[in-house]
Design a protein around this motif. Structure first.
Motif, PDB file in Angstrom:
ATOM      1  N   THR A 251      12.052  54.920   2.473  1.00 24.45           N
ATOM      2  CA  THR A 251      10.830  54.725   2.308  1.00 24.45           C
ATOM      3  C   THR A 251      10.671  53.936   1.178  1.00 24.45           C
ATOM      4  OG1 THR A 251       9.832  57.525   2.425  1.00 24.45           O
ATOM      5  CG2 THR A 251       8.741  55.702   1.401  1.00 24.45           C
ATOM      6  N   VAL A 252       9.398  52.195   1.553  1.00 23.12           N
ATOM      7  CA  VAL A 252      10.045  51.360   0.613  1.00 23.12           C
ATOM      8  C   VAL A 252       8.211  51.976  -0.502  1.00 23.12           C
ATOM      9  CG1 VAL A 252       9.441  49.234   0.063  1.00 23.12           C
ATOM     10  CG2 VAL A 252      10.132  49.960   1.395  1.00 23.12           C
ATOM     11  N   LYS A 253       8.367  51.910  -1.954  1.00 26.51           N
ATOM     12  CA  LYS A 253       7.322  52.185  -2.518  1.00 26.51           C
ATOM     13  C   LYS A 253       6.765  50.771  -3.018  1.00 26.51           C
ATOM     14  CE  LYS A 253       8.654  57.214  -3.711  1.00 26.51           C
ATOM     15  NZ  LYS A 253       8.656  57.791  -4.777  1.00 26.51           N
ATOM     16  N   ASP A 254       7.277  49.920  -3.384  1.00 26.31           N
ATOM     17  CA  ASP A 254       7.470  48.998  -4.023  1.00 26.31           C
ATOM     18  C   ASP A 254       7.680  47.547  -2.992  1.00 26.31           C
ATOM     19  OD1 ASP A 254       6.771  46.741  -5.566  1.00 26.31           O
ATOM     20  OD2 ASP A 254       8.213  46.908  -7.021  1.00 26.31           O
ATOM     21  N   VAL A 255       7.003  47.210  -2.481  1.00 28.77           N
ATOM     22  CA  VAL A 255       6.783  46.111  -1.932  1.00 28.77           C
ATOM     23  C   VAL A 255       7.217  44.050  -2.166  1.00 28.77           C
ATOM     24  CG1 VAL A 255       5.562  46.640   0.683  1.00 28.77           C
ATOM     25  CG2 VAL A 255       5.088  45.371  -1.421  1.00 28.77           C
ATOM     26  N   LYS A 256       7.307  44.357  -3.532  1.00 28.55           N
ATOM     27  CA  LYS A 256       8.134  43.260  -4.019  1.00 28.55           C
ATOM     28  C   LYS A 256       9.257  43.593  -4.971  1.00 28.55           C
ATOM     29  CE  LYS A 256       3.631  41.320  -5.456  1.00 28.55           C
ATOM     30  NZ  LYS A 256       3.961  39.804  -5.189  1.00 28.55           N
ATOM     31  N   ASN A 257      10.362  44.464  -4.623  1.00 32.42           N
ATOM     32  CA  ASN A 257      11.619  44.849  -4.900  1.00 32.42           C
ATOM     33  C   ASN A 257      12.238  44.426  -3.809  1.00 32.42           C
ATOM     34  OD1 ASN A 257      13.349  45.825  -6.167  1.00 32.42           O
ATOM     35  ND2 ASN A 257      12.883  48.196  -6.319  1.00 32.42           N
ATOM     36  N   LYS A 258      13.457  43.870  -4.149  1.00 31.96           N
ATOM     37  CA  LYS A 258      13.951  43.130  -3.181  1.00 31.96           C
ATOM     38  C   LYS A 258      15.185  43.871  -2.511  1.00 31.96           C
ATOM     39  CE  LYS A 258      17.185  40.003  -2.162  1.00 31.96           C
ATOM     40  NZ  LYS A 258      18.073  38.335  -2.771  1.00 31.96           N
TER      41      LYS A 258
END
Length: 390
Positions: A149-156
Motif C-alpha cells: 500500500t502506498v500512503k505517500d505518493v511523493k515518496n519515491k
C-alpha cells in the motif's frame, strides 16, 4: 401484451443490409464466438514475453506493437458484441492508463467458459447470475490479497515497487532502471490538491546511445538548436511570443521613391533604428531570453546578440504551451514588450551538445548532465531523457 412482429415485416422496417438474428444458436453463440475470436487475437500479446502484432490501418500506416489499446484502436471493430469489450478496455485505459489487455482477456475467458455452460443446458440468465455471485466473492477475496500500500505518493521509495510492476510488462530487463527514473520524475511533480497530469512527464529520445544512458531532468528539453550566439543564460527572464520574432510588414504593397544616395542610406538606417529600439526595450526590462513560435528575422537576431539575449525558436504550438505552463509565462501574439507578470523565469537555460543539439531549461543543471553518445555497435539506438515539468 406486446404484439409479435413477423421477421419479414421487421426486416422491411429497417434499412437495407440490416441483419436480424434470434434464437440461442443464431444470436447468442454467434456473439460469444465473435468476442472469443477477438480475445484470442489479443491474448498472445499479454505479459513481458508477449508477441508483437503487425497492424495496418485504413491509411496504410504500419503499427508493430503488443499494446492492446493501440491494436484495438486501429482494428476498428464493428461487431456490436465485440465492441462492448473494446469499450470496456478503452474505459480501463481512461481510468487507469494500463490493464487494457487484462480486461479483454478476462472478459474473453469468461465468455469462452459461458459457451460450455450454455451447451450443457444452462440458460443465459443462470450463467449471468452465477457470474454475479462469483464477482461478489472475488471482491471479498481481493481485500485480503493486498501485498503493498502506498500512503505517500511523493515518496519515491514507496512508489518504486508499483511503477516497476507496470514497466516490467513493457520493458522487460530494463524495469529496475526505468522504474527508478519514472518514480523520480512522477514524485517530483505529484500535485497535492488535484489529479496527476500525465502530460507533465515526457520523454525525449536522443540518437547515439542506449537506454541505460538515460537521465531525469527537472525542467524541459527541446531537440532544437538556439538561434542566437548566446547559448547559456542563468536566472533567465523569458519572453514568449507566438508570432515571428521579426518586424511586421504591411498588408499592401508600397513604392518608395529615392532620389539621392543619402536618402538610400537613411532608408535602411531608420529601419535598423526601429528594430534596435524594439530589442532594446526588451533588454531594458531585464529579458535575457526570447522564445518565438515563428521565424526569426536576421536583423532582430543581430540586435539580440548585441544585447546578450538568447533566442530560441519552437515550431510546435504544443511545446510553446507546455513551456508557458512550466515557466508561468504568457504567450504574446505581437512584438510588444511584455509586462513583468507575463514574463517567465527559470534558473538555467542552456544549449547542450550531443548528436542532436538540445535546448534545456532546468532548476538544477549541475546534477543532470546529458547522456554522451556512444559510437560502439552497429545498431542505431536511442537514449531517453525523461523531463518532468513543474
Amino acid at each position: 401484451m406486446a404484439m409479435h412482429v413477423p421477421k419479414s415485416y421487421f426486416q422491411n422496417m429497417m434499412k437495407e443490409g440490416t441483419k436480424h438474428l434470434s434464437g440461442m444458436h443464431e444470436a447468442v453463440f454467434s456473439n460469444l464466438e465473435a468476442c472469443t475470436e477477438l480475445y484470442k487475437t489479443i491474448k498472445t500479446c499479454y505479459g513481458p514475453k508477449g508477441l508483437n502484432k503487425m497492424v495496418i490501418n485504413h491509411l496504410s500506416k504500419l503499427f508493430v506493437t503488443n499494446d492492446a489499446a493501440t491494436i484495438i484502436k486501429e482494428l476498428e471493430v464493428q461487431h456490436p458484441a465485440a465492441k462492448m469489450i473494446v469499450l470496456a478496455s478503452q474505459q480501463q485505459e481512461a481510468e487507469c492508463g494500463d490493464g487494457t489487455n487484462f480486461v479483454m482477456i478476462l472478459a474473453g475467458s469468461l465468455l469462452e467458459k459461458a459457451i460450455d455452460l450454455l451447451e450443457c443446458g444452462l440458460s443465459p440468465s443462470e450463467v449471468i447470475k452465477g457470474y454475479e455471485m462469483a464477482s461478489e466473492k472475488c471482491l471479498e477475496i481481493l481485500e485480503t490479497l493486498v501485498c503493498h500500500t502506498v500512503k505517500d505518493v511523493k515518496n519515491k521509495e514507496a512508489v518504486l515497487p508499483i511503477v516497476k510492476t507496470a514497466v516490467g510488462s513493457k520493458q522487460d530487463g530494463y524495469e529496475d532502471f526505468l522504474a527508478e527514473l519514472i518514480s523520480e520524475a512522477c514524485s517530483k511533480i505529484m500535485p497535492t490538491q488535484r489529479t496527476f497530469n500525465v502530460d507533465h512527464v515526457r520523454s525525449c529520445k536522443i540518437l547515439g546511445s542506449g537506454v541505460l544512458s538515460s537521465t531525469c531532468l527537472q525542467g524541459m528539453v527541446f531537440k532544437r538548436n538556439v538561434e542566437s550566439d548566446i547559448t547559456l543564460v542563468k536566472d533567465a527572464k523569458i519572453a514568449v511570443y507566438s508570432c515571428p520574432f521579426d518586424i511586421g510588414t504591411t498588408e499592401t504593397k508600397g513604392t518608395v521613391l529615392i532620389k539621392t544616395a543619402e536618402e538610400l542610406k537613411n532608408f535602411s538606417v531608420d529601419e535598423e533604428k526601429l528594430i534596435e529600439n524594439s530589442v532594446k526595450a526588451l533588454a531594458d526590462i531585464g529579458i535575457t531570453c526570447v522564445v518565438s513560435g515563428g521565424k526569426v528575422g536576421e536583423m532582430m537576431l543581430h540586435f539580440a546578440n548585441k544585447f546578450n539575449i538568447m533566442v530560441v525558436r519552437l515550431m510546435s504550438k504544443w511545446d510553446l504551451r507546455r513551456l508557458c505552463k512550466s515557466i508561468n509565462a504568457t504567450a504574446l501574439p505581437n512584438m510588444s514588450p511584455p509586462t513583468l507578470r507575463r514574463l517567465g523565469s527559470v534558473a538555467w537555460f542552456s544549449l547542450r551538445r550531443s548528436v542532436i543539439p538540445l535546448s534545456c531549461l532546468s532548476d538544477k543543471p549541475e546534477k543532470n548532465q546529458p547522456c554522451q553518445p556512444s559510437s560502439s555497435g552497429v545498431v542505431q539506438t536511442t537514449s531517453w531523457t525523461i523531463s518532468s515539468v513543474q
